[in-house]
Design a protein around this motif. Structure first.
Motif, PDB file in Angstrom:
ATOM      1  N   MET A   1       0.829  -1.210   0.000  1.00  9.00           N
ATOM      2  CA  MET A   1       0.000   0.000   0.000  1.00  9.00           C
ATOM      3  C   MET A   1       0.868   1.267   0.000  1.00  9.00           C
ATOM      4  O   MET A   1       0.617   2.219  -0.718  1.00  9.00           O
ATOM      5  CB  MET A   1      -0.897  -0.016   1.239  1.00  9.00           C
ATOM      6  N   GLU A   2       1.943   1.152   0.808  1.00  8.57           N
ATOM      7  CA  GLU A   2       2.874   2.265   0.873  1.00  8.57           C
ATOM      8  C   GLU A   2       3.523   2.483  -0.501  1.00  8.57           C
ATOM      9  O   GLU A   2       3.633   3.598  -0.992  1.00  8.57           O
ATOM     10  CB  GLU A   2       3.946   1.934   1.925  1.00  8.57           C
ATOM     11  N   PHE A   3       3.888   1.330  -1.078  1.00 10.50           N
ATOM     12  CA  PHE A   3       4.528   1.374  -2.386  1.00 10.50           C
ATOM     13  C   PHE A   3       3.612   2.041  -3.406  1.00 10.50           C
ATOM     14  O   PHE A   3       4.018   2.891  -4.190  1.00 10.50           O
ATOM     15  CB  PHE A   3       4.870  -0.054  -2.831  1.00 10.50           C
ATOM     16  N   LEU A   4       2.335   1.662  -3.372  1.00  7.42           N
ATOM     17  CA  LEU A   4       1.363   2.200  -4.318  1.00  7.42           C
ATOM     18  C   LEU A   4       1.258   3.714  -4.161  1.00  7.42           C
ATOM     19  O   LEU A   4       1.189   4.460  -5.147  1.00  7.42           O
ATOM     20  CB  LEU A   4       0.003   1.544  -4.047  1.00  7.42           C
ATOM     21  N   SER A   5       1.282   4.153  -2.929  1.00  8.82           N
ATOM     22  CA  SER A   5       1.182   5.586  -2.668  1.00  8.82           C
ATOM     23  C   SER A   5       2.398   6.333  -3.232  1.00  8.82           C
ATOM     24  O   SER A   5       2.271   7.391  -3.849  1.00  8.82           O
ATOM     25  CB  SER A   5       1.017   5.784  -1.158  1.00  8.82           C
ATOM     26  N   LEU A   7       4.221   5.245  -5.660  1.00 10.68           N
ATOM     27  CA  LEU A   7       4.134   5.108  -7.118  1.00 10.68           C
ATOM     28  C   LEU A   7       3.234   6.197  -7.690  1.00 10.68           C
ATOM     29  O   LEU A   7       3.568   6.859  -8.677  1.00 10.68           O
ATOM     30  CB  LEU A   7       3.593   3.720  -7.470  1.00 10.68           C
ATOM     31  N   ILE A   8       2.079   6.402  -7.042  1.00 10.05           N
ATOM     32  CA  ILE A   8       1.138   7.398  -7.559  1.00 10.05           C
ATOM     33  C   ILE A   8       1.725   8.803  -7.456  1.00 10.05           C
ATOM     34  O   ILE A   8       1.616   9.605  -8.385  1.00 10.05           O
ATOM     35  CB  ILE A   8      -0.224   7.289  -6.832  1.00 10.05           C
ATOM     36  N   SER A   9       2.403   9.077  -6.328  1.00  6.68           N
ATOM     37  CA  SER A   9       2.978  10.427  -6.242  1.00  6.68           C
ATOM     38  C   SER A   9       4.096  10.576  -7.271  1.00  6.68           C
ATOM     39  O   SER A   9       4.323  11.668  -7.802  1.00  6.68           O
ATOM     40  CB  SER A   9       3.434  10.747  -4.825  1.00  6.68           C
ATOM     41  N   GLY A  10       4.781   9.462  -7.596  1.00  9.02           N
ATOM     42  CA  GLY A  10       5.798   9.500  -8.656  1.00  9.02           C
ATOM     43  C   GLY A  10       5.182   9.776 -10.010  1.00  9.02           C
ATOM     44  O   GLY A  10       5.704  10.577 -10.792  1.00  9.02           O
ATOM     45  N   LEU A 248      10.802   9.187 -15.086  1.00 12.44           N
ATOM     46  CA  LEU A 248      11.688   9.984 -14.248  1.00 12.44           C
ATOM     47  C   LEU A 248      11.014  10.300 -12.910  1.00 12.44           C
ATOM     48  O   LEU A 248      11.639  10.216 -11.845  1.00 12.44           O
ATOM     49  CB  LEU A 248      12.061  11.276 -14.966  1.00 12.44           C
ATOM     50  N   GLY A 249       9.734  10.658 -12.974  1.00  8.31           N
ATOM     51  CA  GLY A 249       8.975  10.960 -11.755  1.00  8.31           C
ATOM     52  C   GLY A 249       8.913   9.754 -10.839  1.00  8.31           C
ATOM     53  O   GLY A 249       9.115   9.868  -9.617  1.00  8.31           O
ATOM     54  N   ILE A 250       8.650   8.584 -11.426  1.00  5.02           N
ATOM     55  CA  ILE A 250       8.548   7.363 -10.620  1.00  5.02           C
ATOM     56  C   ILE A 250       9.901   7.035  -9.987  1.00  5.02           C
ATOM     57  O   ILE A 250       9.987   6.757  -8.783  1.00  5.02           O
ATOM     58  CB  ILE A 250       8.059   6.179 -11.492  1.00  5.02           C
ATOM     59  N   ILE A 251      10.955   7.113 -10.791  1.00  5.27           N
ATOM     60  CA  ILE A 251      12.292   6.808 -10.263  1.00  5.27           C
ATOM     61  C   ILE A 251      12.620   7.754  -9.108  1.00  5.27           C
ATOM     62  O   ILE A 251      13.073   7.333  -8.034  1.00  5.27           O
ATOM     63  CB  ILE A 251      13.365   6.926 -11.372  1.00  5.27           C
ATOM     64  N   GLU A 252      12.330   9.043  -9.312  1.00  3.16           N
ATOM     65  CA  GLU A 252      12.648  10.016  -8.276  1.00  3.16           C
ATOM     66  C   GLU A 252      11.867   9.730  -6.995  1.00  3.16           C
ATOM     67  O   GLU A 252      12.422   9.719  -5.891  1.00  3.16           O
ATOM     68  CB  GLU A 252      12.344  11.435  -8.774  1.00  3.16           C
ATOM     69  N   ALA A 257      11.849   7.516  -1.475  1.00  5.02           N
ATOM     70  CA  ALA A 257      11.187   6.725  -0.457  1.00  5.02           C
ATOM     71  C   ALA A 257      12.068   5.608   0.080  1.00  5.02           C
ATOM     72  O   ALA A 257      12.112   5.374   1.278  1.00  5.02           O
ATOM     73  CB  ALA A 257       9.892   6.144  -1.023  1.00  5.02           C
ATOM     74  N   TYR A 258      12.761   4.928  -0.823  1.00  3.49           N
ATOM     75  CA  TYR A 258      13.432   3.697  -0.393  1.00  3.49           C
ATOM     76  C   TYR A 258      14.942   3.810  -0.319  1.00  3.49           C
ATOM     77  O   TYR A 258      15.590   2.971   0.271  1.00  3.49           O
ATOM     78  CB  TYR A 258      13.063   2.548  -1.347  1.00  3.49           C
ATOM     79  N   ILE A 259      15.526   4.783  -0.969  1.00  4.56           N
ATOM     80  CA  ILE A 259      16.993   4.831  -0.937  1.00  4.56           C
ATOM     81  C   ILE A 259      17.446   6.007  -0.083  1.00  4.56           C
ATOM     82  O   ILE A 259      17.896   5.826   1.043  1.00  4.56           O
ATOM     83  CB  ILE A 259      17.580   4.884  -2.362  1.00  4.56           C
ATOM     84  N   SER A 260      17.285   7.200  -0.590  1.00  9.01           N
ATOM     85  CA  SER A 260      17.719   8.352   0.197  1.00  9.01           C
ATOM     86  C   SER A 260      17.151   9.622  -0.413  1.00  9.01           C
ATOM     87  O   SER A 260      17.178   9.785  -1.634  1.00  9.01           O
ATOM     88  CB  SER A 260      19.252   8.408   0.215  1.00  9.01           C
ATOM     89  N   THR A 261      16.640  10.477   0.434  1.00  8.73           N
ATOM     90  CA  THR A 261      16.088  11.731  -0.067  1.00  8.73           C
ATOM     91  C   THR A 261      17.181  12.587  -0.683  1.00  8.73           C
ATOM     92  O   THR A 261      16.997  13.210  -1.723  1.00  8.73           O
ATOM     93  CB  THR A 261      15.430  12.515   1.078  1.00  8.73           C
ATOM     94  N   GLN A 262      18.356  12.571   0.002  1.00 14.24           N
ATOM     95  CA  GLN A 262      19.441  13.417  -0.499  1.00 14.24           C
ATOM     96  C   GLN A 262      19.988  12.922  -1.828  1.00 14.24           C
ATOM     97  O   GLN A 262      20.407  13.708  -2.666  1.00 14.24           O
ATOM     98  CB  GLN A 262      20.605  13.450   0.514  1.00 14.24           C
ATOM     99  N   LEU A 263      19.968  11.581  -1.986  1.00 16.03           N
ATOM    100  CA  LEU A 263      20.578  11.017  -3.190  1.00 16.03           C
ATOM    101  C   LEU A 263      19.615  10.953  -4.370  1.00 16.03           C
ATOM    102  O   LEU A 263      20.024  10.610  -5.475  1.00 16.03           O
ATOM    103  CB  LEU A 263      21.107   9.610  -2.899  1.00 16.03           C
ATOM    104  N   ALA A 264      18.338  11.277  -4.130  1.00 14.64           N
ATOM    105  CA  ALA A 264      17.326  11.055  -5.172  1.00 14.64           C
ATOM    106  C   ALA A 264      17.711  11.696  -6.510  1.00 14.64           C
ATOM    107  O   ALA A 264      17.652  11.048  -7.549  1.00 14.64           O
ATOM    108  CB  ALA A 264      15.970  11.571  -4.710  1.00 14.64           C
ATOM    109  N   ASN A 265      18.154  12.951  -6.433  1.00 12.74           N
ATOM    110  CA  ASN A 265      18.500  13.623  -7.696  1.00 12.74           C
ATOM    111  C   ASN A 265      19.684  12.957  -8.387  1.00 12.74           C
ATOM    112  O   ASN A 265      19.702  12.802  -9.600  1.00 12.74           O
ATOM    113  CB  ASN A 265      18.822  15.093  -7.443  1.00 12.74           C
TER     114      ASN A 265
END
Lengths: 292, 233
Positions: A1-5, A7-10, A248-252, A257-265
């Motif tokens: 469910m978390e993942f889906l959320s 995904l949608i925001s991505g 790109l949105g989904i990857i970001e 969410a799962y790796i790092s906010t700082q590293l996302a870009n």
């Protein structure tokens, strides 16, 4: 469910990128230039709609239309004043001009609206709760995704079915031959800038509704990411801009969410580098078989 | 019909076309022949407004063409099939033809396309195909069909035989003859002097940007100087 959320925001974030990327890719397709000021037109769209809603108390649909109108005019004026005189110049000269226009817009906004960020009122508030409240999606996300789909379909129909759209494709392929057909190439380039800038205004409103801090540099990072998305999908390709933006949105979003906010870009741009190494033309970049 | 009077065209400091004057009359096939770099294509591009002459004038059906933007020339009845065909490779055959009729009222397009398919049945077979997948000969037919879509008074063909096999060249020239017999006025630019002169009423011979000889097609075909220079005899 978390993942889906996530995904949608991505997908929602990706939809904004896709709408911006369409402007980049269409302009590149026809004028063979990277309009780095495109991101700043988003910021202008944000400010215009902000002023319309907060100072003039106009309802949001009017504010959006007003922003689109102003950005369309701005796009055509930028093209006419800054880029048209450089039609025969080297691409480097045009690129530097585009960067100049970008800084001009940012600093003009700084001068007019000041350095303090404005708090943007989202055009729609509230969230949709699903599965007994386990999954909540903001209405803004849904509107953003819907807007992107509608724009994508409309643009595809426009370029595939209408005379103007076909003329645009003809110009992007061969300007000389297009002129021999009677197509006004300068007019078509202006039209492309008009469409791209109107879309940038829509992107500005949607972006600021999701991320309500509006300042003079608001457009630059999304602009660069949308440019990345356009290259990722295959610059010059309309479906490519759509696909590249969404991915790109989904990857970001997932990276945050799962790796790092700082590293996302860094991850986002890392993916771009990998894709370009494997497929230099981008995901949907066109390979044209050419017989002589 | 077309009167080109004393034009001079430059690419930067290169003087590509020097004091060129010629005429095309209604119903004629006129050819400009000459070696690579003689200025033939430059002349056609100047007539259709893609390039500008520094001097002289270009008159078409009694109207001055110099200064008219390239995209407005086709509407005056002058169609130009450019060198290298330059069909829109990423568009379908039918879309290419539609582009040819860009300046025509949209109700005429279907009829125009039917006419082109009648003349070039091969194009009808490939109507939904992307032009980039056509053979060179088919692309030449498409380029000619596309130009005919504008219902031109004068058709300018730039090197229609370029890069084609001898059999296809024969075909293309047969089509040029047919168009001529149907009353189309044609200005033909060619390196293949023999083929060009065999279909032309009159010819002009160009050498490094200058017209050196002119005469009837058959006459030039037997002209010793022309033979020596262009026909390898």
């Amino acid at each position: 469910m978390e993942f889906l959320s996530y995904l949608i925001s991505g997908i929602s974030l990706g939809s904004v990128y896709a709408i911006i990327a369409l402007g980049y890719t269409m302009v590149y397709g026809i004028a063979k230039m990277l309009n780095f000021a495109h991101g700043d037109v988003i910021m202008v769209g944000g400010y215009i709609s902000f002023c319309a809603m907060s100072y003039l108390d106009l309802p949001w649909p009017i504010a959006v239309l007003l922003a689109m109108l102003v950005c369309t005019v701005l796009g055509v004026v930028i093209e006419g004043l800054a880029y048209k005189p450089l039609r025969q110049a080297t691409s480097l000269a045009v690129l530097i001009t585009a960067i100049g226009v970008s800084y001009f817009l940012q600093n003009a906004a700084l001068l007019i609206f000041g350095a303090t960020p404005k708090v943007y009122t989202p055009i729609i508030s509230g969230t949709l709760k699903l599965f007994g409240g386990q999954l909540s999606i903001s209405y803004v996300s849904l509107v953003t995704i819907a807007a992107c789909i509608v724009i994508m379909i409309a643009l595809t129909l426009f370029t595939d079915k209408t005379k103007m759209g076909k003329a645009m494709r003809a110009c992007s392929e061969d300007k000389g031959a297009a002129q021999l057909m009677g197509i006004n190439v300068n007019g078509t380039i202006s039209l492309t800038f008009a469409i791209g800038s109107a879309l940038a205004a829509v992107a500005g409103v949607l972006l600021c509704s999701s991320y309500p801090t509006l300042m003079n540099t608001t457009g630059s990072m999304p602009g660069i990411k949308a440019f990345t998305a356009a290259v990722f999908g295959g610059i010059g390709s309309i479906p490519g801009a759509f696909l590249g933006g969404i991915l790109l949105g989904i990857i970001e979003s997932l990276a945050k969410a799962y790796i790092s906010t700082q590293l996302a870009n860094s991850i986002v741009f890392g993916v771009l580098i990998v894709i370009l190494l494997v497929r230099p033309a981008g995901l949907l970049g066109k390979y044209v078989p050419e017989k002589v | 019909m077309l009167k080109v009077n004393n034009i001079n065209v430059y690419y930067g400091s290169i003087h590509a076309v020097k004091d060129v004057s010629f005429e095309v009359h209604q119903g004629e096939v006129v050819t400009l022949i000459g070696a690579n770099g003689a200025g033939k294509s430059t002349i056609l591009q100047t007539v259709s407004g893609l390039l500008r002459s520094k001097t002289g004038s270009i008159e078409f059906l009694g109207e001055q063409l110099d200064g008219v933007p390239a995209h407005k020339v086709v509407n005056k009845g002058l169609a130009h099939v450019p060198e290298g065909r330059r069909v829109f490779l990423q568009m379908t055959v039918e879309e290419n033809l539609e582009m040819g009729a860009y300046t025509r009222p949209s109700i005429e397009i279907a009829d125009g396309i039917a006419d082109v398919y009648e003349r070039f049945p091969r194009l009808k077979e490939r109507r939904k195909q992307i032009a980039g997948t056509l053979s060179g000969g088919e692309q030449q037919m498409l380029a000619m069909g596309r130009a005919l879509m504008s219902k031109p008074q004068l058709l300018m063909l730039d090197e229609p035989s370029m890069g084609l096999a001898p059999l296809l060249i024969e075909q293309i020239f047969a089509i040029i003859k047919e168009l001529h017999e149907a009353g189309t006025t044609i200005l033909l630019v060619e390196q293949n002097a023999q083929m060009a002169l065999s279909v032309a009423d009159r010819g002009y011979v160009l050498e490094t940007g200058r017209i050196v000889t002119t005469g009837a097609g058959a006459e030039l075909l037997n002209d010793d100087a022309v033979k020596k220079a262009y026909l390898g005899a």
